[in-house]
Scaffold this active site. Structure first.
Site, short mmCIF file in Angstrom:
data_model
loop_
_atom_site.label_atom_id
_atom_site.label_comp_id
_atom_site.label_asym_id
_atom_site.label_seq_id
_atom_site.Cartn_x
_atom_site.Cartn_y
_atom_site.Cartn_z
N LYS A 232 52.16 29.56 -44.76
CA LYS A 232 53.14 29.80 -43.69
C LYS A 232 53.20 31.29 -43.43
CE LYS A 232 57.77 29.09 -44.25
NZ LYS A 232 58.35 30.46 -44.14
N GLU B 151 64.03 28.64 -37.59
CA GLU B 151 65.15 28.94 -38.48
C GLU B 151 66.30 29.58 -37.70
OE1 GLU B 151 64.14 30.91 -42.14
OE2 GLU B 151 66.24 31.27 -42.65
N GLU C 142 55.26 34.23 -41.03
CA GLU C 142 56.40 34.51 -40.15
C GLU C 142 55.95 35.32 -38.93
OE1 GLU C 142 59.78 36.22 -42.12
OE2 GLU C 142 59.79 34.70 -43.68
N SER D 49 61.49 32.75 -50.33
CA SER D 49 62.89 32.72 -50.76
C SER D 49 62.97 32.75 -52.28
CB SER D 49 63.61 31.49 -50.20
OG SER D 49 62.86 30.31 -50.44
O1 KIV Z 1 61.10 30.99 -47.86
C1 KIV Z 1 61.73 30.01 -47.45
O2 KIV Z 1 62.45 29.32 -48.21
C2 KIV Z 1 61.62 29.65 -46.05
C3 KIV Z 1 62.49 28.55 -45.54
C4 KIV Z 1 63.88 29.01 -45.41
C5 KIV Z 1 61.98 27.96 -44.28
O3 KIV Z 1 60.87 30.24 -45.34
#
Ligand code: KIV
Length: 263
Positions: free
Chosen positions: A110, A179, A112, A43
């Protein structure tokens, strides 16, 4: 917080609190707060770099953000997003991306989605790197999803997301971000899994919550999703401070005598 604490937090129903963070100054403040862990999210592409999606950010840029956050939060559990397509360009490229963000200071990565990449997740976990999954509204797939919209409303989608959540767990993920899914689905997944779930726009039945720091602080411009709560009117506070500074300079009130060097 370290990787061993997650199962006990789920067992004790002790909610895990995560925020995003992208820079040194804010990381120092987060590290000095009651927040459990930091997500250096992709993000950053939107809230730091001003893009209209998370797609443009690169592995190098993510690593740069991770390095800055790690300097500000030396003892905090930090999860770093693998950016768009980083997990889809062959094993060597994926492992190079994992290496870049882990050497920059991340404690985990993380990723996706899970379809087509469960073996990859398994390989990363077996390489000694904790992996957090991310299902539901996966912003890197915004073009496939037709926009930033709630996922898992139909019976088919619910079943698919439940299956994918189990696959994340089976592949070795230690945690799963959910999410923008209905709270009943988030609750079902949270109950079905042994690993922790961390929700954003997923109701209050997950094992933890995550918010984008700029949203939480009321700094974000434009559309505000209903799951965002502003804990501060950051934009007004910052603008008022800037206007006061501008007025003081124009009126000769800044710098004051005590704010100058004599001699
Ligand atoms: O990139 C991000 O901020 C995220 C969150 C919204 C979980 O993946």
């Amino acid at each position: 917080m370290n990787i061993l604490n997650f199962p006990e937090r789920k067992k004790d129903h002790d909610p895990i609190v995560m925020v995003t963070c992208y820079d040194y100054t804010m990381a120092r403040i987060v590290a000095d707060s009651d927040i459990d862990m930091i997500l250096v999210g992709d993000s950053a592409a939107m809230v730091v770099h001003g893009h209209d999606s998370t797609l443009p950010i690169s592995v190098d840029e993510m690593a740069m953000h991770v390095r800055a956050v790690r300097r500000g939060a030396p003892d905090t559990f930090i999860v770093a997003d693998l950016p768009f397509l980083a997990a889809r360009k062959g094993l060597e490229n994926v492992m190079n991306a994992v290496e870049a963000v882990m050497k920059a200071g991340a404690s985990a990565v993380k990723i996706e989605g899970i379809d087509g990449q469960a073996d990859l997740v398994r390989h990363i976990v077996e390489s000694g790197v904790p992996v957090m999954g991310h299902l539901g509204l996966t912003p890197q797939a915004v073009n496939q999803l037709g926009g930033f919209r709630v996922q898992g409303r139909s019976e088919d989608d619910r079943a698919r997301l439940m299956r994918e959540a189990r696959e994340c767990q089976a592949a070795g993920c230690f945690a799963l971000v959910l999410e923008c899914v209905p709270e009943s689905l988030a609750e079902d997944i949270t109950r079905a899994l042994e690993i922790v779930t961390i929700g954003i726009g997923a109701g209050d039945r997950t094992d933890g919550q995550v918010l984008v720091l700029q949203d939480l602080l009321g700094l974000t411009l434009g559309f505000k999703p209903k799951f965002v709560r502003n804990y501060l009117d950051g934009r007004s506070l910052v603008r008022d401070a800037l206007n006061q500074y501008a007025a003081d300079v124009r009126e000769g009130a800044f710098p004051a005598p005590g704010e100058r060097y004599a001699g």
